[in-house]
Design a protein around this motif. Structure first.
Motif, PDB file in Angstrom:
ATOM      1  N   TRP A  82       0.873  -1.018  -0.015  1.00  0.00           N
ATOM      2  CA  TRP A  82       0.033  -0.072   0.068  1.00  0.00           C
ATOM      3  C   TRP A  82       0.725   1.110   0.153  1.00  0.00           C
ATOM      4  O   TRP A  82       1.873   1.094   0.649  1.00  0.00           O
ATOM      5  N   SER A  83       0.388   2.226  -0.618  1.00  0.00           N
ATOM      6  CA  SER A  83       1.186   3.571  -0.768  1.00  0.00           C
ATOM      7  C   SER A  83       0.600   4.566   0.198  1.00  0.00           C
ATOM      8  O   SER A  83      -0.694   4.574   0.197  1.00  0.00           O
ATOM      9  N   ARG A 111      -2.812   3.529  -4.877  1.00  0.00           N
ATOM     10  CA  ARG A 111      -2.988   3.470  -3.604  1.00  0.00           C
ATOM     11  C   ARG A 111      -2.610   1.600  -3.031  1.00  0.00           C
ATOM     12  O   ARG A 111      -2.054   1.647  -2.042  1.00  0.00           O
ATOM     13  N   ARG A 112      -2.703   0.865  -4.011  1.00  0.00           N
ATOM     14  CA  ARG A 112      -2.470  -0.450  -3.933  1.00  0.00           C
ATOM     15  C   ARG A 112      -1.854  -1.009  -5.176  1.00  0.00           C
ATOM     16  O   ARG A 112      -2.137  -0.526  -6.272  1.00  0.00           O
ATOM     17  N   ALA A 113      -0.646  -1.986  -4.828  1.00  0.00           N
ATOM     18  CA  ALA A 113       0.132  -2.432  -6.055  1.00  0.00           C
ATOM     19  C   ALA A 113       0.723  -3.596  -5.553  1.00  0.00           C
ATOM     20  O   ALA A 113       0.830  -4.165  -4.491  1.00  0.00           O
ATOM     21  N   VAL A 114       0.971  -4.397  -6.563  1.00  0.00           N
ATOM     22  CA  VAL A 114       1.521  -5.704  -6.185  1.00  0.00           C
ATOM     23  C   VAL A 114       3.242  -5.481  -6.943  1.00  0.00           C
ATOM     24  O   VAL A 114       3.511  -5.266  -8.122  1.00  0.00           O
ATOM     25  N   LEU A 137       3.109  -4.507 -13.370  1.00  0.00           N
ATOM     26  CA  LEU A 137       4.240  -3.921 -12.760  1.00  0.00           C
ATOM     27  C   LEU A 137       4.862  -2.940 -13.634  1.00  0.00           C
ATOM     28  O   LEU A 137       5.359  -1.815 -13.040  1.00  0.00           O
ATOM     29  N   HIS A 138       4.970  -3.288 -14.918  1.00  0.00           N
ATOM     30  CA  HIS A 138       5.883  -2.278 -15.698  1.00  0.00           C
ATOM     31  C   HIS A 138       5.023  -1.030 -16.013  1.00  0.00           C
ATOM     32  O   HIS A 138       5.503   0.259 -16.207  1.00  0.00           O
ATOM     33  N   LEU A 139       3.589  -0.869 -15.858  1.00  0.00           N
ATOM     34  CA  LEU A 139       2.886   0.431 -15.600  1.00  0.00           C
ATOM     35  C   LEU A 139       3.199   1.194 -14.515  1.00  0.00           C
ATOM     36  O   LEU A 139       3.566   2.506 -14.740  1.00  0.00           O
ATOM     37  N   LEU A 140       3.327   0.472 -13.253  1.00  0.00           N
ATOM     38  CA  LEU A 140       4.079   1.310 -12.390  1.00  0.00           C
ATOM     39  C   LEU A 140       5.252   1.654 -12.422  1.00  0.00           C
ATOM     40  O   LEU A 140       5.547   2.840 -12.155  1.00  0.00           O
ATOM     41  N   ALA A 141       6.375   1.026 -13.067  1.00  0.00           N
ATOM     42  CA  ALA A 141       7.630   1.143 -13.098  1.00  0.00           C
ATOM     43  C   ALA A 141       7.848   2.459 -14.024  1.00  0.00           C
ATOM     44  O   ALA A 141       8.568   3.162 -13.706  1.00  0.00           O
TER      45      ALA A 141
END
Length: 250
Positions: free
Chosen positions: A115-116, A128-131, A215-219
């Protein structure tokens, strides 16, 4: 604009999607394998930013290249040269800032939800949440003056930010191929780990492409926010950068 220094420590733990981001945006970088060199640069002023990747080693080991990297990060903090740490790199940044790095109650290996904080959502653009993908046994305390950015159910401190210095106790940079390599390289290790935050190879590789795609979207979002800081500090607009990449060995 000065090059971005990328410190790599293991052959199987390369910069992955980070490298794609730097090259796509025409950002100069220098990739250095500190363990092979036995040292790291001492002066942060030669770089616009410093990225520290993961390692099989602990930051508490008394190795010459780890001592050099810590001195470099301390110099970077003093000179306000932005640092981006991944896993080992996050722990080394924490240690460079005077925080303690110690064994985590549980090994964190595989995919795990985090969680962020509102700060991370506002400054880093994190959801707000990610893996995240994890592979670590140690954890860090939040350095004095820094803000916790990510937290997890089995490892409270999964990230922090201190101005332009960002630390992620996880791996944003991994690709599907690199994760397969990690699982193959660490197959004996994976057969022995245990705990609520440790997965075996079958669980790690299950739905791998979908996990990596998310994950790549987040990165990409995170790397864009971090490198935008570098451009602003250098007085460049993003569309004005058309410099060739500088690649210095593996």
């Amino acid at each position: 604009m000065k090059p971005i220094l990328v410190l790599q420590h293991e052959a199987t733990q390369g910069p992955g999607v980070l490298l794609d981001h730097l090259e796509k945006n025409g950002l100069c970088y220098q990739l250095l394998m500190s363990p092979l060199e036995g040292r790291a640069p001492v002066l942060a002023r030669d770089y616009s930013g410093i990225v520290v990747l993961g390692s099989d080693h602990s930051v508490n080991e008394d190795l010459p290249w780890i001592v050099c990297e810590q001195a470099l990060l301390q110099d970077a903090v003093q000179r306000h040269v932005p640092v981006l740490g991944h896993c080992f790199g996050a722990q080394l940044l924490a240690r460079s800032l005077g925080a303690k790095v110690q064994r985590s109650p549980y090994p964190n290996i595989g995919w795990g939800q985090v969680w962020s904080s509102p700060y991370a959502q506002r400054v880093m653009g994190l959801p707000r949440r990610a893996v995240l993908f994890n592979w670590h046994y140690d954890t860090f305390q939040i350095p004095s003056g820094a803000s916790r950015t990510l937290y997890g159910p089995h490892c409270l401190n999964k990230g922090f930010g201190l101005g332009p210095h960002w630390a992620f106790q996880g791996h944003l940079e991994v690709t599907a191929d690199s994760i397969r390599q990690w699982c193959d390289h660490g197959r004996h290790e994976l057969a022995q780990v245990y705990g609520p935050a440790a997965q075996d190879a079958d669980h790690i590789l299950l739905g791998l492409d979908q996990h990596v795609s998310t994950l790549h979207l987040l990165a990409r979002q995170t790397y864009q926010r971090w490198t935008d800081q570098l451009l602003e500090r250098s007085g460049f607009a993003r569309t004005q950068i058309h410099m060739p990449s500088l690649y210095a060995g593996q």
